[in-house]
Scaffold this motif. Structure first.
Motif, PDB file in Angstrom:
ATOM      1  N   MET A 275       0.876  -1.169  -0.012  1.00 39.90           N
ATOM      2  CA  MET A 275       0.108   0.066   0.042  1.00 39.90           C
ATOM      3  C   MET A 275       0.790   1.310   0.021  1.00 39.90           C
ATOM      4  SD  MET A 275      -1.216   0.661   4.041  1.00 39.90           S
ATOM      5  CE  MET A 275      -2.026   2.128   3.668  1.00 39.90           C
TER       6      MET A 275
ATOM      7  N   CYS B 277      -0.120   5.330   0.965  1.00 40.42           N
ATOM      8  CA  CYS B 277      -1.146   6.552   1.199  1.00 40.42           C
ATOM      9  C   CYS B 277      -0.167   7.493   1.922  1.00 40.42           C
ATOM     10  CB  CYS B 277      -2.045   6.007   2.031  1.00 40.42           C
ATOM     11  SG  CYS B 277      -3.364   7.115   2.147  1.00 40.42           S
ATOM     12  N   PHE B 278      -0.221   8.801   1.557  1.00 42.87           N
ATOM     13  CA  PHE B 278       0.030   9.925   2.335  1.00 42.87           C
ATOM     14  C   PHE B 278      -0.724  11.138   2.342  1.00 42.87           C
ATOM     15  CE2 PHE B 278       2.783  11.972  -1.735  1.00 42.87           C
ATOM     16  CZ  PHE B 278       1.804  11.792  -2.592  1.00 42.87           C
ATOM     17  N   GLN B 279      -2.086  10.743   2.398  1.00 48.69           N
ATOM     18  CA  GLN B 279      -3.145  11.845   2.113  1.00 48.69           C
ATOM     19  C   GLN B 279      -3.198  12.698   3.497  1.00 48.69           C
ATOM     20  OE1 GLN B 279      -7.048  10.584   1.264  1.00 48.69           O
ATOM     21  NE2 GLN B 279      -6.965   9.209   2.821  1.00 48.69           N
ATOM     22  N   CYS B 280      -2.865  12.216   4.826  1.00 45.71           N
ATOM     23  CA  CYS B 280      -3.017  12.967   5.827  1.00 45.71           C
ATOM     24  C   CYS B 280      -1.678  13.154   6.699  1.00 45.71           C
ATOM     25  CB  CYS B 280      -3.992  12.240   6.616  1.00 45.71           C
ATOM     26  SG  CYS B 280      -3.299  10.934   7.780  1.00 45.71           S
TER      27      CYS B 280
ATOM     28  N   GLN C  85      -0.755  12.603   9.643  1.00 45.00           N
ATOM     29  CA  GLN C  85       0.067  11.896  10.340  1.00 45.00           C
ATOM     30  C   GLN C  85       0.596  10.629   9.743  1.00 45.00           C
ATOM     31  OE1 GLN C  85      -2.774   9.868  13.095  1.00 45.00           O
ATOM     32  NE2 GLN C  85      -4.241   8.712  11.423  1.00 45.00           N
ATOM     33  N   THR C  86       0.923  10.765   8.290  1.00 46.75           N
ATOM     34  CA  THR C  86       1.431   9.664   7.559  1.00 46.75           C
ATOM     35  C   THR C  86       2.886   9.225   8.007  1.00 46.75           C
ATOM     36  OG1 THR C  86       1.570   9.181   5.030  1.00 46.75           O
ATOM     37  CG2 THR C  86       2.576  11.212   5.949  1.00 46.75           C
TER      38      THR C  86
ATOM     39  N   CYS D  57       2.453   6.242   4.357  1.00 50.00           N
ATOM     40  CA  CYS D  57       2.278   5.066   5.054  1.00 50.00           C
ATOM     41  C   CYS D  57       2.719   3.806   3.803  1.00 50.00           C
ATOM     42  CB  CYS D  57       0.932   4.884   5.590  1.00 50.00           C
ATOM     43  SG  CYS D  57       0.689   6.092   6.879  1.00 50.00           S
TER      44      CYS D  57
ATOM     45  N   GLY E 174      -1.490   1.448   7.755  1.00 52.95           N
ATOM     46  CA  GLY E 174      -1.238   2.708   8.126  1.00 52.95           C
ATOM     47  C   GLY E 174      -1.356   3.284   9.542  1.00 52.95           C
ATOM     48  N   VAL E 175      -0.851   4.373   9.587  1.00 50.74           N
ATOM     49  CA  VAL E 175      -0.833   5.046  11.028  1.00 50.74           C
ATOM     50  C   VAL E 175      -2.171   5.069  11.518  1.00 50.74           C
ATOM     51  CG1 VAL E 175      -0.226   6.966  12.355  1.00 50.74           C
ATOM     52  CG2 VAL E 175       1.281   6.080  10.639  1.00 50.74           C
ATOM     53  N   CYS E 176      -3.091   5.329  10.634  1.00 53.40           N
ATOM     54  CA  CYS E 176      -4.652   5.569  11.274  1.00 53.40           C
ATOM     55  C   CYS E 176      -5.346   4.256  11.506  1.00 53.40           C
ATOM     56  CB  CYS E 176      -5.219   6.244  10.055  1.00 53.40           C
ATOM     57  SG  CYS E 176      -5.548   5.316   8.481  1.00 53.40           S
TER      58      CYS E 176
ATOM     59  N   LYS F  91      -5.535   1.784   8.924  1.00 48.07           N
ATOM     60  CA  LYS F  91      -5.935   1.323   7.674  1.00 48.07           C
ATOM     61  C   LYS F  91      -5.081   0.257   7.115  1.00 48.07           C
ATOM     62  CE  LYS F  91      -5.859   4.230   3.900  1.00 48.07           C
ATOM     63  NZ  LYS F  91      -6.249   5.255   3.111  1.00 48.07           N
TER      64      LYS F  91
ATOM     65  N   THR G 126      -9.679  10.095   5.109  1.00 51.70           N
ATOM     66  CA  THR G 126      -8.836   9.355   6.226  1.00 51.70           C
ATOM     67  C   THR G 126      -9.941   9.098   7.393  1.00 51.70           C
ATOM     68  OG1 THR G 126      -6.876  10.591   6.020  1.00 51.70           O
ATOM     69  CG2 THR G 126      -7.079   9.842   8.093  1.00 51.70           C
TER      70      THR G 126
HETATM   71 FE1  SF4 Z   1      -3.141   7.363   4.752  1.00 47.60          FE
HETATM   72 FE2  SF4 Z   1      -4.158   6.566   6.809  1.00 47.60          FE
HETATM   73 FE3  SF4 Z   1      -1.368   6.818   6.641  1.00 47.60          FE
HETATM   74 FE4  SF4 Z   1      -2.965   8.742   6.980  1.00 47.60          FE
HETATM   75  S1  SF4 Z   1      -2.371   7.566   8.484  1.00 47.60           S
HETATM   76  S2  SF4 Z   1      -1.666   8.783   5.294  1.00 47.60           S
HETATM   77  S3  SF4 Z   1      -4.922   8.248   5.733  1.00 47.60           S
HETATM   78  S4  SF4 Z   1      -2.771   5.128   5.767  1.00 47.60           S
END
Ligand code: SF4
Ligand code: FSO
Length: 531
Positions: free
Chosen positions: A1, A3-6, A8-9, A15, A20-22, A24, A68
């Motif tokens: 995966m 993802c760097f949209q938020c 806290q990435t 991520c 991911g940190v969230c 996901k 997110t």
């Molecule tokens: Fe994506 Fe979640 Fe990582 Fe944010 S924390 S960048 S939404 S995977």
């Protein structure tokens, strides 16, 4: 995966790996990418074909689901993919039997975006994350029966651009247009909320929970809250807002429900601590949902765009939602045996919300006089998302250290860091004014424009500084709106978005003088010295 949209990435870069940190998972991230790819396929297929209400609905729902902390549930994302494919097929009935590889309606492979040249990836990310945020606002307005054709059409244009080969010259105007259209979208939501529930007025809200069964409602969707209030009326259950639902107390038609009692808890990142063994039910109407802990998962419900595996989801059937399972769970849990006092982060027992643009501008004369006679020296908009990083203490420090002759306007969930403080008054006006949810940034823009007109200057020449905290994609579309309006010198933190490449960041700094936050003391000194 990837993802760097938020904000806290992982490692402030992106991520990857299995989670991911969230919270996901990689399978969810892949499905969300697949869904986005199909939405781009729809945008491609819409070129020359007529879209319908259901095509736009799946675009808006699909984009919202990838925000997110909204949807962690693979089955529901698969269902969105299925519906999106179905809508795409409806657009291109003639293509079904055609074997010609014209790629006009092909789905987009998001891997090619994540692996693209970093400036292109950065600009496309600004567009994609911006429309994800905007889709959330369009979704809430749609729930209240409000739509805007220009907003709807832009989703297709922007998705098309994300899937298209294009250089900076092609993409940059679309980035700016995202901000422009989001302003229209926020204006539509402001109209939807105020025409449906009345003009918000300053309202005191306590942090105590009364004895007996209760439900905590979190997220941003006022329609879901209203429906729950209706269904719980006379049942001996009290309703408490949480997170971004707090401003609901200020709307006359929601306030009219006497069992809408107060606010429980603070911002989203504290939910795992605050919901531990809660003797009440919790309803998530939107983000920010964190993976629930075992100690409270059996009392959490989701609805609308939010979903999490194993949590009970309240679906709309024939346009109506039946919240009976939430109500029954609240009755079973029974609530606290006596009124229980809670406090905000700084120990305050209450807060005041409801200083929307109408309320602030109704005091415009007083405000202008206070500026003219130097009772108010400077306005700060300290607003945006909260989050878990320690650097976010900056915003508390900033508000605490702001001089007595300054006024703080705030909005969104970042305000929980200071909304229980009593900052007194300046020029006969409260020094701390909560304008509402994140989308009420529209109200802040209106207030700034009205002040600029009153003082005969540009917004950038006002004694007003925006000190913003970002976390997820709604903050991205709001930032783009502020840039579209030409607002300069925005202080942004707690860290800069990972998806801004060096060149794109350079462009924003050069043209808008975006500044990363430093320390509250330093930034206050600098802002006030530049007056
Ligand atoms: Fe994506 Fe979640 Fe990582 Fe944010 S924390 S960048 S939404 S995977
Ligand atoms: Fe906060 Fe979450 Fe409103 Fe965001 S609850 S972080 S900007 O979703 O939307 O402010």
């Amino acid at each position: 995966m990837f993802c760097f949209q938020c904000e806290q990435t992982a490692g402030c870069t992106g991520c990857s790996g299995s989670r991911g940190v969230c919270g996901k998972g990689q399978d969810t991230a892949r499905l969300q990418d697949e869904l986005t790819g199909v939405l781009i396929g729809i945008a491609r297929a819409s070129d020359g074909n007529e879209v319908t209400k259901s095509t736009t609905e799946i675009i808006i729902e699909g984009l919202f689901a990838t925000l997110t902390n909204v949807n962690f549930d693979n089955d529901s994302i698969r269902e969105l993919i299925r519906r999106a494919e179905e809508e795409k097929e409806k657009l291109i009935p003639k293509c079904s039997g055609c074997g010609s590889p014209c790629s006009r309606n092909e789905n987009f492979d998001m891997e090619s975006l994540w692996g693209d040249n970093e400036d292109i990836r950065s600009l496309k990310s600004l567009i994609l994350f911006g429309i994800r945020g905007m889709a959330a606002y369009a979704y809430h307005a749609m729930a209240l029966g409000y739509e805007d054709e220009e907003v709807n059409q832009f989703f297709y244009k922007a998705l098309f651009a994300v899937g298209q080969e294009g250089d900076m010259e092609y993409l940059l105007p679309v980035v700016m247009e995202t901000g422009e259209v989001n302003l229209k979208c926020m204006a539509m939501l402001d109209r939807a909320n105020t025409e449906t529930y009345g003009i918000p007025a300053p309202t005191e809200v306590t942090f105590a929970v009364d004895k007996g069964p209760f439900i905590v409602v979190t997220g941003h969707d006022l329609k879901d809250l209203e429906e729950l209030l209706r269904q719980t009326e006379g049942k001996g259950i009290n309703i408490y807002t949480h997170g971004e639902m707090l401003p609901a107390h200020a709307y006359p038609k929601l306030k009219a429900y006497s069992h809408l009692r107060g606010n429980f808890g603070t911002a989203w990142q504290n939910q795992q601590k605050e919901f531990q063994n809660l003797p009440g039910a919790v309803l998530f109407t939107t983000n920010c949902l964190m993976p629930p802990m075992d100690s409270y998962a059996d009392r959490v419900f989701t609805t609308a765009a939010v979903a999490y595996p194993g949590l009970k989801h309240i679906h709309a059937v024939g346009g109506r939602k039946d919240f009976t399972p939430v109500i029954e769970r609240a009755l079973e849990l029974g609530g606290y045996s006596e009124r229980t006092e809670f406090t905000g982060i700084n120990g305050g027992k209450k807060t005041v919300t409801g200083f929307g643009h109408n309320a602030i501008l109704s005091a415009a004369d007083k405000l202008i006089e206070a500026v003219n006679n130097k009772a108010i020296r400077h306005f700060f908009l300290v607003g945006g998302c909260d989050g878990a990083k320690t650097g976010r203490n900056y915003y508390t420090d900033f508000v605490k250290q702001a001089p007595d002759d300054t006024v703080i306007l705030t909005l969104a969930c970042g305000k929980y860091r200071f909304n229980d403080l009593d900052l007194g008054e300046a020029g006969g006006l409260p020094r701390l004014m909560d304008m509402g949810q994140c989308n009420d940034a529209y109200g802040a823009v209106k207030v700034a424009a009205a002040l600029a007109e009153a003082f005969g200057c540009q917004v950038n020449d006002l004694p007003l500084t925006m000190v913003l905290s970002w976390y997820e994609q709604k903050a991205v579309c709001i930032l783009l709106t502020l840039l579209h309006l030409g607002i300069r010198n925005i202080y942004l933190g707690p860290s800069l978005p990972a998806f801004l490449s060096e060149n794109v960041l350079g462009y924003l700094v050069e043209n808008y003088n975006i500044r990363p936050i430093s320390s509250a003391k330093e930034d206050l000194k600098r802002i006030l010295a530049e007056e």
